[in-house]
Write a protein that holds these residues in place. Structure first.
Motif, mmCIF file in Angstrom:
data_model
loop_
_atom_site.group_PDB
_atom_site.id
_atom_site.type_symbol
_atom_site.label_atom_id
_atom_site.label_comp_id
_atom_site.label_asym_id
_atom_site.label_seq_id
_atom_site.Cartn_x
_atom_site.Cartn_y
_atom_site.Cartn_z
ATOM 1 N N HIS A 149 -2.721 -7.934 3.058
ATOM 2 C CA HIS A 149 -2.962 -7.136 4.264
ATOM 3 C C HIS A 149 -4.207 -7.688 4.966
ATOM 4 O O HIS A 149 -5.338 -7.440 4.546
ATOM 5 N N VAL A 152 1.612 -9.074 7.535
ATOM 6 C CA VAL A 152 1.545 -9.129 6.080
ATOM 7 C C VAL A 152 2.294 -10.344 5.531
ATOM 8 O O VAL A 152 1.957 -10.858 4.447
ATOM 9 N N ASP A 184 6.077 -5.756 8.685
ATOM 10 C CA ASP A 184 4.647 -5.436 8.648
ATOM 11 C C ASP A 184 4.438 -3.924 8.627
ATOM 12 O O ASP A 184 3.588 -3.416 7.886
ATOM 13 N N TYR A 212 2.656 -1.102 5.653
ATOM 14 C CA TYR A 212 1.608 -0.107 5.922
ATOM 15 C C TYR A 212 2.239 1.287 6.014
ATOM 16 O O TYR A 212 1.906 2.077 6.884
ATOM 17 N N TRP A 248 -2.962 1.542 2.113
ATOM 18 C CA TRP A 248 -3.066 0.711 3.308
ATOM 19 C C TRP A 248 -2.546 1.444 4.542
ATOM 20 O O TRP A 248 -3.019 1.222 5.660
ATOM 21 N N ARG A 266 -4.708 1.921 7.859
ATOM 22 C CA ARG A 266 -4.289 1.513 9.205
ATOM 23 C C ARG A 266 -4.466 2.659 10.192
ATOM 24 O O ARG A 266 -4.916 2.443 11.326
#
Length: 595
Positions: free
Chosen positions: A56, A62, A249, A253, A259, A263
Motif C-alpha cells: 500500500h 496496490v 486498488d 483498501y 488500510w 485511507r
C-alpha cells in the motif's frame, strides 16, 4: 563509413543512441534528486523501512506496490526509482522513434533528427534529474498516448507492411499507460484530458479519409466508420485498464480493514491540509475550530505538516473541517495570483520552458505558413485547454510545479508530434526558410544554454545541501544501536532526508525506531505497528507518555516550542529538556512538570 551512415540514418538506432547519451549525461553530469519528499515517503513503505514491506503506497496503485514486493527479493536496489527511470527511458526513446518515423523518409533529411535532439534537451532535466512520481506518471502516460495514436492511425488505415511494427508500438504504448495508471491515476487522467483533442482530431482524420491514404482505400461514410472501429476499440481498452486497476486498488483498501480506515483518514486529512487549508485560518474560522477543540496552535501545526495526532484530530473532526471549507470564488485577487504564478513558473530560463516556448512559436508559425489548418487549430485548442487547466489549479489552490511542468511536457509531446508530420519531402530541406535547418539549429543552441544553466544550478544546490543539511545518514546509523529508544522527528527537519539518495534504499526495519510527526506515511498500519511495539498510538502520544518512561527523544530543529504547546494543551503540563545536539540535529526529552 557507409555502414555507420546507414546506422545514423536508421530511426531506431538513432533514437537509442541519442536517448542513451542523454540518460548517461543526466545521471553522470548531474546529481539526480527527488523533487519532493513524497517519493522518499513511498520508498520507506515499499522497502519495509519501518519493519515490513507493504504494497500500500498511499498515492500509487496496490498492484505497483506488489510489484515492488516481488522486486524487493533482490535487495540493495531502490526499485521505486529504477522503474521510473526504466519507463521514462522507454517512453522517451519510443516517442523519439515515432517522431523520426513520421518526419523522415529513409536516407533523406535531417530536420526531424534535429527536432528530436531539441525535444530531448528540453525535457531531460524534468524527467531524469528532478525525479517526481506525479511528473513521471504524466510523462509516461502522455508518451503512451502518442504511441497509441500513431499505431492506431496506421492500423485503421490498413498499412499492412507496418503491421508488425505497429503491434510492437501498441504493446509498448499499453505498458506505458498501465504504468502511468499504477504510478498515479490522477496524472494519467491529466494526460488523457490534455491529449483528448488530439485523439478526436486523429479519429476524424481516419473516418473522413483525410491525410495519407493507402492504395485502394475505400471511400464513403460506411467505410469511414469501419476504419474508425479499431481506433475506438484500442482506446476503450485503455479505459478498461483504468477501471480494472482502480477496482483492484479499491478492494485492497476495503472498509473496516486497517488500510481502509487509514485511507478514510488520509482522504479527510488531505482534504484539509492539501485542498481546503483556508479552514485552518484561525482568525477567520475560530468559531468552528474552537467548537471542534482545535486551538490556534493546533491549526498552525497542521499548516506546518505536524498533523500526526489522530486522537486530537481524528477522521470525524477532519471530515467536519472539510465540510466547513469556504467555497472558493474566482475574483480579481485570483486573477492577479494566476498572473503571478504564470510569471514565476513560465518566465524562467530552464530547458523545458525554453523548449516549450520555442516549439510553441515554431509550431504555430510553421503550421500556419504551410497552411495545415487542422494542425494549426489543434495546437490553438491545446493552448486554450492548457490555460484552462492552469486557471482550474489556481482556483483550487493547487498550483504547483509538478502539475504545471507535467502539463507543459504533455503539450510539448503533442507539438513535436504535429511538427513531425510530413516534414520530409522529395525536394529535401527548405534550408532558407523558418521551417528549415537554421531555425531548428538556433533553437537547439538557446535550449543548450538553458541546459548548461540547470547543470550549474543543480551542482550548486547539491553542494549547498551537503554543507547545510543535517547528517541524516550518520544519525540513522547511530540510532540502530539504540532500539530501546523511540525517536520522533519533526517533519520539516527531516524534509531533505534522502533527497539525493535516488538509488540508495533503506534496509528492512532500518527505521523501526523512528517516526515523524506529519509525513503522509504517518499513522499508516506499518507505522502504527511500530508505535505499538513501544506501547504508543501516535507520535504525540509517545511524547506525552514517554515523558514518564524516558525512552522517547524529540528531534526537532524548527518547531519544538509548538509541539510543547500542543502537549500542554491536550496532554498535561510538560517542559523541554534539551539534549546534546548531534549530526546537525537538535534533540529534546519531554519532561512532565512536577516529576
Amino acid at each position: 563509413m557507409k555502414r555507420s551512415k546507414r546506422l545514423i540514418l536508421d530511426p531506431l538506432f538513432f533514437s537509442l543512441l541519442i536517448n542513451v547519451s542523454v540518460l548517461f549525461a543526466a545521471l553522470v553530469l548531474h546529481k539526480p534528486f527527488f523533487e519532493e519528499n513524497d517519493d522518499v515517503n513511498f520508498c520507506l513503505l515499499a522497502e519495509g523501512a519501518f519493519g515490513s514491506v507493504d504494497p500500500h503506497i498511499i498515492c500509487s496503485n496496490v498492484l505497483l506496490g506488489r510489484l515492488y514486493g516481488v522486486l524487493h527479493l533482490m535487495p540493495g536496489l531502490r526499485w521505486h526509482s529504477i522503474l521510473q527511470y526504466l519507463f521514462l527511458f522507454i517512453a522517451l526513446t519510443s516517442v523519439s522513434y515515432v517522431f523520426l518515423l513520421r518526419s523522415e523518409r529513409p536516407g533523406k533529411g535531417s530536420r526531424g533528427r534535429l527536432i528530436c535532439i531539441l525535444f530531448l534537451l528540453a525535457v531531460y532535466y524534468e524527467a531524469y534529474v528532478s525525479l517526481q512520481f506525479t511528473k513521471t506518471a504524466a510523462i509516461v502516460s502522455g508518451a503512451g498516448y502518442i504511441l497509441l495514436l500513431y499505431a492506431a492511425e496506421d492500423i485503421c488505415r490498413g498499412y499492412h507492411e507496418r503491421k508488425r511494427r505497429d503491434i510492437v508500438i501498441s504493446v509498448i504504448a499499453y505498458l506505458l499507460l498501465l504504468y502511468g495508471i499504477l504510478m498515479r491515476a490522477s496524472s494519467f487522467k491529466l494526460a488523457t484530458l490534455l491529449l483528448m483533442p488530439a485523439g478526436i482530431y486523429v479519429f476524424f482524420r481516419i473516418v473522413s479519409g483525410s491525410g495519407e491514404k493507402t492504395e485502394g482505400e475505400s471511400k464513403g461514410a460506411v467505410a469511414g466508420i469501419k476504419r474508425g472501429v479499431p481506433f475506438v476499440i484500442m482506446f476503450v481498452a485503455v479505459l478498461c485498464m483504468l477501471v480494472v486497476t482502480q477496482k483492484i486498488d479499491g478492494a485492497a483498501y476495503a472498509k473496516g480493514t486497517d488500510w481502509g480506515n487509514f485511507r478514510e483518514y488520509q482522504l479527510a486529512r488531505a482534504g484539509v491540509i492539501d485542498l481546503g487549508y483556508e479552514v485552518l485560518d484561525y482568525d477567520v474560522n475560530s468559531g468552528i475550530l474552537d467548537e471542534l477543540g482545535i486551538s490556534r496552535n493546533d491549526a498552525e501545526m497542521y499548516l506546518t505538516w505536524q498533523f500526526g495526532d489522530d486522537n486530537v484530530l481524528d477522521t470525524a473532526k477532519l471530515k467536519q473541517l472539510v465540510e466547513h471549507t469556504p467555497q472558493r470564488t474566482f475574483d480579481t485577487d485570483d486573477i492577479k495570483a494566476l498572473a503571478q504564478s504564470i510569471y514565476d513558473d513560465l518566465f524562467v530560463f530552464t530547458p523545458l520552458i525554453m523548449g516549450i516556448m520555442l516549439f510553441a512559436v515554431y509550431g504555430l508559425i510553421v503550421t500556419f505558413i504551410e497552411k495545415k489548418k487542422g494542425q494549426f487549430a489543434l495546437l490553438i485548442m491545446h493552448f486554450i485547454l492548457l490555460f484552462g487547466i492552469f486557471v482550474y489549479y489556481q482556483y483550487k489552490g493547487r498550483w504547483n510545479h509538478r502539475v504545471v511542468y507535467s502539463s507543459l511536457f504533455i503539450l510539448m509531446l503533442l507539438i513535436v508530434y504535429v511538427l513531425s508530420s510530413d516534414t520530409a519531402s522529395d525536394k529535401g530541406e527548405t534550408a532558407g526558410t523558418l521551417s528549415g535547418l537554421p531555425a531548428v539549429a538556433g533553437m537547439i543552441m538557446i535550449t543548450a544554454a538553458a541546459c548548461l544553466g540547470t547543470l550549474l544550478g543543480n551542482r550548486f544546490d547539491y553542494n549547498d545541501h551537503r554543507r547545510n543539511a543535517p547528517d541524516y545518514t550518520a544519525f540513522f546509523e547511530d540510532i540502530k544501536e539504540h532500539k530501546d529508544t523511540l525517536y520522533v522527528g519533526d517533519t520539516f527537519t527531516f524534509q531533505e532526508m534522502g533527497r539525493y539518495d535516488v538509488f540508495k534504499p533503506y534496509g528492512t526495519g532500518e527505521l523501526d525506531s523512528f517516526v515523524t510527526v506529519g509525513s503522509w506515511y504517518g499513522n499508516t498500519p506499518p507505522v502504527k505497528q511500530l508505535m505499538g511495539r513501544y506501547g504508543y498510538t501516535n507520535p504525540f502520544d509517545a511524547l506525552a507518555k514517554g515523558a514518564g518512561e524516558g525512552n522517547v527523544i524529540l528531534v526537532d530543529n524548527l518547531f519544538a516550542d509548538k509541539k510543547l504547546t500542543f502537549l500542554n494543551e491536550h496532554y498535561g503540563s510538560f517542559s523541554l529538556n534539551e539534549q546534546p545536539a548531534a549530526y546537525g540535529l537538535d534533540m529534546y526529552r519531554i519532561k512532565r512538570k512536577g516529576e
